[in-house]
Design a protein around this motif. Structure first.
Motif, PDB file in Angstrom:
ATOM      1  N   ASN A  74     -31.920 -12.729 -17.111  1.00 16.17           N
ATOM      2  CA  ASN A  74     -30.578 -12.164 -17.106  1.00 16.17           C
ATOM      3  C   ASN A  74     -30.030 -11.867 -15.719  1.00 16.17           C
ATOM      4  O   ASN A  74     -28.849 -11.530 -15.589  1.00 16.17           O
ATOM      5  CB  ASN A  74     -30.521 -10.889 -17.961  1.00 16.17           C
ATOM      6  N   GLU A  75     -30.894 -11.982 -14.698  1.00 13.35           N
ATOM      7  CA  GLU A  75     -30.345 -11.898 -13.343  1.00 13.35           C
ATOM      8  C   GLU A  75     -29.438 -13.105 -13.125  1.00 13.35           C
ATOM      9  O   GLU A  75     -29.762 -14.206 -13.564  1.00 13.35           O
ATOM     10  CB  GLU A  75     -31.470 -11.854 -12.311  1.00 13.35           C
ATOM     11  N   TYR A 105     -30.485 -15.704 -24.130  1.00 17.55           N
ATOM     12  CA  TYR A 105     -29.117 -16.110 -24.424  1.00 17.55           C
ATOM     13  C   TYR A 105     -28.315 -14.973 -25.060  1.00 17.55           C
ATOM     14  O   TYR A 105     -27.151 -15.150 -25.400  1.00 17.55           O
ATOM     15  CB  TYR A 105     -29.115 -17.307 -25.377  1.00 17.55           C
ATOM     16  N   TYR A 106     -28.948 -13.818 -25.221  1.00 18.28           N
ATOM     17  CA  TYR A 106     -28.273 -12.686 -25.856  1.00 18.28           C
ATOM     18  C   TYR A 106     -27.292 -12.024 -24.902  1.00 18.28           C
ATOM     19  O   TYR A 106     -26.176 -11.686 -25.281  1.00 18.28           O
ATOM     20  CB  TYR A 106     -29.316 -11.677 -26.346  1.00 18.28           C
ATOM     21  N   ARG A 107     -27.727 -11.829 -23.653  1.00 16.32           N
ATOM     22  CA  ARG A 107     -26.887 -11.126 -22.684  1.00 16.32           C
ATOM     23  C   ARG A 107     -26.142 -12.059 -21.729  1.00 16.32           C
ATOM     24  O   ARG A 107     -25.231 -11.615 -21.049  1.00 16.32           O
ATOM     25  CB  ARG A 107     -27.737 -10.145 -21.867  1.00 16.32           C
ATOM     26  N   SER A 108     -26.547 -13.307 -21.646  1.00 23.01           N
ATOM     27  CA  SER A 108     -25.904 -14.255 -20.744  1.00 23.01           C
ATOM     28  C   SER A 108     -25.097 -15.260 -21.558  1.00 23.01           C
ATOM     29  O   SER A 108     -25.495 -15.647 -22.654  1.00 23.01           O
ATOM     30  CB  SER A 108     -26.952 -14.982 -19.897  1.00 23.01           C
ATOM     31  N   HIS A 136     -40.385 -13.759 -21.326  1.00 22.79           N
ATOM     32  CA  HIS A 136     -39.359 -13.015 -22.048  1.00 22.79           C
ATOM     33  C   HIS A 136     -38.500 -14.023 -22.803  1.00 22.79           C
ATOM     34  O   HIS A 136     -38.065 -15.019 -22.228  1.00 22.79           O
ATOM     35  CB  HIS A 136     -38.498 -12.244 -21.034  1.00 22.79           C
ATOM     36  N   THR A 137     -38.245 -13.784 -24.084  1.00 18.76           N
ATOM     37  CA  THR A 137     -37.346 -14.651 -24.837  1.00 18.76           C
ATOM     38  C   THR A 137     -36.512 -13.811 -25.782  1.00 18.76           C
ATOM     39  O   THR A 137     -37.030 -12.928 -26.470  1.00 18.76           O
ATOM     40  CB  THR A 137     -38.115 -15.751 -25.608  1.00 18.76           C
ATOM     41  N   ARG A 138     -35.212 -14.071 -25.775  1.00 20.34           N
ATOM     42  CA  ARG A 138     -34.313 -13.369 -26.695  1.00 20.34           C
ATOM     43  C   ARG A 138     -33.164 -14.305 -27.060  1.00 20.34           C
ATOM     44  O   ARG A 138     -32.486 -14.838 -26.172  1.00 20.34           O
ATOM     45  CB  ARG A 138     -33.769 -12.080 -26.063  1.00 20.34           C
TER      46      ARG A 138
END
Length: 266
Positions: A74-75, A105-108, A136-138
Motif C-alpha cells: 500500500n505504499e 487491492y483493498y486500499r489501492s 501480505h494479501t488483501r
C-alpha cells in the motif's frame, strides 16, 4: 487461566510492528510485558524503507528480536525499494526475512501493475539471499497465488501473514511450501470460516502473530495490540484444535525457527 501469566512455555510473535511510533512512549515496558507473558522472541516487519534502520536497531539491541525489511504494497508507486539498497539491508545482522510484501487491492486503486512489480522484486530478493518472504494479501487472492507460482516463490519459502483467506487458498499456499500465520482475527466471533481453516492446518505449518499495533485478539479487542497478546492467539488456537497450549507454543516456536532459518533461539 490467564494466558498472559502463570505458564512456563515460550511463544514467538512472528509478526509485529514494534518500530511504529505507536510504541515510542512505552516500548521498554511493552518488551517487558512480552517477556512476562512468555514471548521469548518476536519478528519486527518493516513496511516502509525509512524504517529499515529502526527495525535493524531494535533487533540488534534486544535478544530474541529479529527484523524483516521490505516495502508494503500500500505504499505508493515510487516508494521503493531500490534493488541494491534492498540487498544491502537484507545482509544486515539479524535481518531474517523479506517483507512485508505482497498485493493489496483493498486500499489501492487504479492500475496496480506497480504493486505486482514491487512484489516480484521482493520475491527475487528472497531467492537471491535465501531469506523467506512475509506475504501480505488483501482482496488480491488470485493474483497473489499466481505471482507466487509464476515467480517461483517456493524456492525461497515464506509465510502468508495475518491469514484471512479460505481453505482453497491455504491449500495452495501449503502446496508451495508456505506457512500460515494467524493473528487476533482468528479469535473474533464472526471468523467462523477462518477458524475452520485453523483447525485443518497441519501443525508443522502453523505460526502465531499479533500484527501489533493492529488487530488485538479477544479479550483485548479494541485496545492497542502488543506482542504479549500473542499468548491469547495461541491459547485460542489450542482450544480450537483440541491441543494443549504448551504443544501449540512448542510447535509454533519450532516452526518459526524452521522457516526463519537465520534465527537462533535465545
Amino acid at each position: 487461566m490467564n494466558p498472559l501469566e502463570g505458564h512456563s512455555y515460550m511463544l514467538v510473535d512472528s509478526h509485529c510492528h514494534l518500530d511504529f511510533e505507536d510504541f515510542d512512549a512505552d516500548r521498554t515496558e511493552i518488551l517487558a510485558r512480552a517477556r512476562a507473558a512468555g514471548v521469548g522472541e518476536m519478528l519486527i516487519a518493516a513496511v516502509v524503507e525509512a524504517h529499515w534502520p529502526r527495525v535493524q536497531a531494535l533487533a540488534a539491541g534486544h535478544v530474541g528480536v529479529w527484523a524483516a525489511v521490505g516495502v508494503h504494497p500500500n505504499e505508493p508507486a515510487g516508494a521503493g525499494p531500490e534493488w541494491e539498497r534492498l540487498l544491502v539491508a537484507l545482509a544486515a545482522d539479524k535481518v531474517v526475512a523479506v517483507g512485508e510484501t505482497g498485493l493489496d487491492y483493498y486500499r489501492s486503486e487504479g492500475d496496480l501493475s506497480w504493486q505486482r512489480e514491487r512484489f516480484a522484486q521482493h520475491i527475487a530478493a528472497a531467492k537471491a539471499t535465501g531469506k523467506p518472504l512475509i506475504v501480505h494479501t488483501r482482496a488480491a487472492a488470485a493474483d497473489t497465488l499466481a505471482m507466487l507460482r509464476s515467480e517461483d516463490a517456493a524456492a525461497a519459502g515464506g509465510v502468508i501473514h495475518c491469514f484471512t483467506e479460505n481453505r482453497d487458498f491455504a491449500r495452495a499456499a501449503l502446496d508451495m511450501g508456505f506457512y500460515i500465520s494467524f493473528s487476533g482475527i482468528v479469535t473474533f466471533r464472526k471468523s467462523v470460516e477462518l477458524q475452520a481453516v485453523a483447525k485443518m492446518l497441519p501443525a508443522d505449518r502453523l505460526l502465531v502473530e499479533t500484527d501489533a499495533p493492529y488487530l488485538a485478539p479477544e479479550p483485548q479487542r479494541g485496545r492497542r495490540n502488543e506482542p504479549a497478546f500473542v499468548a491469547h492467539v495461541a491459547a485460542f488456537l489450542a482450544a480450537l484444535r483440541g491441543e494443549a497450549p504448551e504443544a501449540v507454543a512448542t510447535q509454533t516456536t519450532a516452526n518459526f525457527h524452521a522457516l526463519f532459518r537465520h534465527t537462533v533461539a535465545p
